[in-house]
Design a protein around this motif. Structure first.
Motif, short mmCIF file in Angstrom:
data_model
loop_
_atom_site.label_atom_id
_atom_site.label_comp_id
_atom_site.label_asym_id
_atom_site.label_seq_id
_atom_site.Cartn_x
_atom_site.Cartn_y
_atom_site.Cartn_z
N CYS A 123 -0.95 -0.50 11.56
CA CYS A 123 -0.03 -0.90 10.50
C CYS A 123 1.27 -0.14 10.71
O CYS A 123 1.29 1.09 10.68
CB CYS A 123 -0.63 -0.57 9.14
N ARG A 124 2.31 -0.87 11.00
CA ARG A 124 3.58 -0.22 11.34
C ARG A 124 4.47 -0.16 10.12
O ARG A 124 4.66 -1.17 9.43
CB ARG A 124 4.24 -1.03 12.44
N THR A 179 5.83 -2.69 5.51
CA THR A 179 4.94 -2.48 6.66
C THR A 179 4.58 -3.82 7.29
O THR A 179 4.85 -4.87 6.71
CB THR A 179 3.62 -1.78 6.24
N SER A 180 3.98 -3.73 8.47
CA SER A 180 3.54 -4.95 9.14
C SER A 180 2.40 -5.63 8.38
O SER A 180 2.03 -6.76 8.70
CB SER A 180 3.11 -4.63 10.58
N MET A 181 1.85 -4.95 7.37
CA MET A 181 0.81 -5.56 6.53
C MET A 181 1.33 -5.87 5.14
O MET A 181 0.55 -6.09 4.22
CB MET A 181 -0.40 -4.63 6.43
N GLY A 182 2.64 -5.84 4.97
CA GLY A 182 3.22 -6.16 3.67
C GLY A 182 3.93 -4.97 3.04
O GLY A 182 3.85 -3.85 3.56
N ASP A 183 4.59 -5.23 1.92
CA ASP A 183 5.33 -4.18 1.24
C ASP A 183 4.39 -3.34 0.38
O ASP A 183 3.46 -3.88 -0.23
CB ASP A 183 6.41 -4.78 0.33
N GLN A 192 -8.76 -5.59 5.25
CA GLN A 192 -7.70 -5.36 6.23
C GLN A 192 -6.42 -5.14 5.46
O GLN A 192 -5.89 -6.07 4.85
CB GLN A 192 -7.59 -6.57 7.17
N GLY A 193 -5.92 -3.92 5.44
CA GLY A 193 -4.76 -3.61 4.62
C GLY A 193 -5.07 -3.99 3.18
O GLY A 193 -6.14 -3.67 2.66
#
Lengths: 511, 402
Positions: A250-251, A267-271, B316-317
């Motif tokens: 997760c970036r 992030t690459s998985m959302g805010d 996942q996240g």
């Protein structure tokens, strides 16, 4: 947007792990995000064939044991981190040349008395000044505890109890050791550890250097039994146990602002919404790529200009698994330094070249017999570079050749210095370079060490005002690029202290 | 005598020097010009170019090896960049959008590293009756299709400091592909070692890359290919299987390393033959085999769990997905079927790219493909590509960047 967090810790290197655990111990709702698929940064491990390698650990200081816990030991105890440590009996063997050009081959044990005895044997006349040296670094230890315990410092108290600390610590290490009348050859031996702080003895602040010697020699170093991934997982398990949440691969792409205060992380998985961010990311990367330019403080642009050419040490690590035991091969020391010269200033200049002679050999099985299957051993070499230029102009093809060269240099160093040929026994070999570190850590030129602790930018100067470099509301830098510089111990302490500041801010805000 | 250290001439000034450290630092910073902050480092750029999130690939050409039931897919970078440079013998993991799923498959690169510099890369895929991804690719992919892939991965390559200068490759079926890449690399002057390939095929007609190898052998004497036919007797070919005697016959006098790549059945046969040679372990290397397709035959497998369908909860996240998970297949397969983009590469339990955490439930990890780190084995970290559900489970998987 996902649930709101009190704290988002970005980056799960040593500082990030320590900070994240510290936050959950203080009851804060914490999210740890990591761009790689596993935590740890350099505190990790990797497998090749039937071997598991530690990518980075040499010796870890300031842990202590029993009722003599060091700063790190106390933090670990406070935060409930219990690692299976193995104590390192000797500081090192060093094969080099003294500053005057004469050959050096010394083996230096840990423990104040044994250390002084050994140096006296190699350099007669060292004992008396070394006793003073150890008294001084012991005083510094006490001063450090007083200064950085989180309460205000009383100058009068300090003058009374730590007069010698105050008198020496505005100086570089070479000046202080000379003032103590330590013979130059003994300074050369004590100075072997200088690369662990990244700058030579005539530059590194004595408080910093002296304290490191105290931690390594007096309190002895330790290593994890099962690679530094074991330490990382001890942190992670504690973090999970206290309700922490971690997202991997997760970036963090950019920091989100409400006015001039951070309010979240894209992030690459959302805010993700949050009150506080602890960023285990080099500050240059944050200011250049991760926030609106207009919000970058002028003072940080100046700090950048002052530091941009002072990235600290870059590394290449070369890992071998050999199908003979250390004993059979004659690799009897845990840690051997091969240095072109013990003159730290000269060696620092040499380290600008990719072809330098500096190398550190670690033979893990000497203190961890089961570091590899029976009848085999794992060893690693650490090569240092005080400049990234030789690594900066490579094509991919040249890069593979440079890796080969690193391997050959290590084989040659062992042959030349120890008269041992490891070639027929290589079962696995792997090379990490500044590119490898850049890939996994994302730091400028891959340095795991942050910024050089130059005389103007020493750790003590940074630490006497630790909030000086935190000029964005809700954002604090952690890791080697923060105030405490490089190293496992320093970054754990840095992460824990900085988490304390963030949690205090939260509590002030009524959380 | 109390310690009284003095570095400068007047001790009091020393104290002042200490007190002023932070002030001096601020003065130093204040005196520097305010510069626009940049973070552009060639070292980081090369690292990124060699290890991108993925390579965008487009199919440039498809070569049909009809008799062998295989096709070579020649890719170009869709973004016009050179393909990631690699070591001959490495594989790439392709990310295939099949139906509603995202499926990864590792394939050895069959082209020369030199091609990568020209922006090209090839993999060769053989039909796998009853399989899933290979036949989908053979039937569906056309020139011009875009696919994402990784950079070259794995440690199945010649390492001159570790391996003997003479490598004897034992190959079966599409297991020949990494050795074709190595042979090209030798021909192109990128690698320097002697490669003898013992290549098992059923008959002459189905031999993969016969012409390619003949051409390479005409260009360099460092590569030699011996074809072994299991179902046909013919002049110029060995008949039978790859045995210890056959290896000895072609080994010559010099010491050698053995590299093995082929289907599981071939590997199991050949491994017994290689054992007879009494080589040191370091001189025998093999490419990954993939996870077992018959987990219930593994030692210590709890038989009551066979043929069951469990509930799998994947976190996942911020997201959570619930799906079915067959106990007979690796957990990764269930994750992919559910349409979740989760990371994976080697699919053999080794590389750890899919590393995930089990929050609840029981899993079975076959020992032969348990490539986990020591500390991971002590807690509940698993590699879903080579782990099997024994109950309803909840796992946390990493994100994926494509």
């Amino acid at each position: 947007m996902a649930a709101k967090y009190d704290v988002v810790v970005v980056g799960s290197g040593n500082a990030g792990l320590s900070a994240a655990v510290s936050c959950v111990v203080q009851g804060k709702k914490t999210l740890l995000i990591e761009k790689h698929n596993l935590p740890g940064g350099v505190a990790s491990s990797f497998s090749r064939g039937r071997f598991e390698f530690d990518p980075s650990v040499h010796e870890i200081c300031d842990v202590g044991a029993g009722d003599d816990l060091g700063h790190v030991g106390l933090i670990m105890e406070k935060n409930g981190i219990d690692v299976d440590w193995v104590t390192v009996p000797d500081c090192y063997r060093c094969i080099s040349k003294y500053s005057d050009g004469t050959p050096m081959d010394v083996t230096i044990p840990a423990g104040r008395e044994a250390y002084i005895d050994a140096i006296e044997k190699y350099v007669p006349g060292s004992r008396e000044p070394l006793e003073k040296f150890f008294d001084l670094i012991y005083e510094i230890r006490l001063a450090k505890v007083y200064m950085f315990d989180g309460t205000p410092n009383d100058p009068k108290y300090m003058q009374k109890h730590f007069p010698n600390t105050l008198k020496t610590c505005g100086y570089d290490s070479l000046s202080v050791m000379k003032a103590l009348k330590i013979p130059q050859k003994a300074i050369d031996i004590i100075g072997v550890y200088w690369p662990y702080l990244g700058v030579p003895l005539d530059e590194v602040n004595f408080f910093h250097f002296g304290n490191m010697i105290d931690m390594y020699v007096t309190r002895r170093a330790v290593v994890p039994h099962h690679t530094s991934h074991e330490i990382t997982m001890t942190f992670m398990n504690r973090f999970y146990e206290l309700g922490g949440e971690a997202w991997f691969n997760c970036r963090a792409e950019e920091f989100l602002f409400d006015g001039d205060k951070i309010c979240g992380v894209r992030t690459s998985m959302g805010d993700v919404e949050c009150d506080q961010v602890l960023a285990n990311i080099n500050p240059h990367i944050i200011y250049a790529n991760m926030m609106p330019k207009e919000l970058v403080p002028e003072r940080e642009k100046k700090l950048y200009a002052a530091r941009k050419n002072n990235l600290s040490t870059r590394f290449s690590m070369i890992y071998f698994a050999l199908n003979k035991s250390c004993e059979e091969l004659g690799l009897t020391d845990y840690c051997v330094f091969f240095a072109g010269t013990a003159d730290s200033r000269k060696e620092y200049e040499n380290l600008k070249s990719i072809d330098n002679d500096y190398n550190i050999l670690i033979s893990y099985n000497n203190i961890i017999p089961d570091a590899s299957p029976e009848g085999t051993c794992v060893i690693s070499f650490t090569k240092l570079f005080s400049d990234g230029k030789d690594w900066s102009e490579m094509t991919a093809e040249e890069y593979y050749k440079a890796k080969d060269k690193m391997i050959e240099k290590c084989i040659e160093d062992v042959k030349k210095n120890l008269n041992i040929d490891i070639t027929p026994y290589i079962e696995e070999v792997e090379v990490a370079t500044p590119m490898t570190f850049a890939r996994y850590l994302g730091t400028p030129e891959g340095t795991p060490y942050g910024f050089e602790v130059k005389s103007w930018d020493g750790v003590i100067a940074r630490m006497t005002d630790i909030e000086a470099d935190f000029n964005i509301k809700g954002l604090r830098h952690i890791g080697a690029g923060s105030f405490f510089g490089d190293g496992y111990s320093s970054t754990w302490i840095n992460g824990d202290m900085t988490a304390g500041l963030a949690c205090a801010d939260l509590e002030e805000g009524g959380k | 005598m109390a310690l009284n250290v003095k570095v400068g001439l007047i001790g009091l000034l020393d104290m002042l020097k200490f007190a002023n450290l932070a002030k001096k630092r601020e003065q130093y910073i204040a005196a520097s010009p305010a510069e626009e902050i940049k973070a552009d480092y060639p070292i980081n750029n090369l690292a990124k170019a060699m290890h991108p999130d993925y390579q965008p690939l487009v199919i440039d050409e498809i070569i049909d090896h009809a008799a062998a039931g295989a096709k070579t897919f020649v890719f170009k970078r869709a973004d016009g960049q050179p393909a990631c440079y690699f070591r001959a013998g490495q594989y790439i993991s392709l990310k295939l959008p099949i139906g509603d799923s995202f499926v990864t498959r590792p394939y050895s690169i069959s082209s020369s590293p030199k091609w990568a510099l020209e922006g090209k890369l090839a993999v060769t895929i053989k039909t796998n009756p009853g399989g899933f991804a290979a036949d989908w690719m053979l039937e569906n992919l056309k020139v011009g299709d875009e696919i994402k892939g990784t950079e070259g991965l794995g440690s199945f390559y010649y390492e001159k400091h570790r391996d003997q200068k003479h490598v004897i490759a034992l190959a079966g079926g599409s297991g020949i592909t990494p050795f074709l890449s190595m042979a090209y690399a030798i021909r192109d002057g990128i690698e320097d070692f002697n490669l003898t390939i013992l290549f098992g095929s059923r008959n002459e007609e189905v031999i993969l890359f016969k012409d390619e190898f003949d051409a390479i052998m005409a260009q360099t004497d460092k590569v030699k290919v011996v074809h072994i036919l299991s179902e046909e007797e013919k002049d110029g070919y060995e008949k039978g299987f790859i045995t210890a005697d056959l290896i000895k016959k072609y080994a010559g006098e010099d010491p050698y390393s053995i590299f093995i790549c082929g289907p599981e059945a071939m590997y199991r046969f050949v491994a017994r033959e290689v054992e007879k040679l009494g080589l040191e372990r370091k001189y025998v290397r093999q490419e990954f085999l993939g996870a077992t397709k018959t987990v219930w035959k593994q030692p210590e497998y709890p038989q009551a769990c066979r043929d069951k369908v469990f509930k799998l909860t994947v976190k996942q996240g911020p997201n959570e997905t619930v799906c079915d998970c067959s106990s007979n297949e690796p957990i990764l397969v269930a994750i992919e079927r559910a349409g979740i983009k989760a990371p994976s590469r080697c699919r053999s339990g080794e590389c750890g790219w899919c590393r995930s955490r089990v929050i609840s439930g029981d899993v079975f990890v076959p020992a032969e493909t348990d490539g986990r780190r020591w500390a991971d084995k002590q807690c509940t970290e698993i590699h879903p590509c080579a782990s099997f559900a024994l109950s309803d489970i909840t796992i946390v998987v990493p994100g994926e960047y494509y």
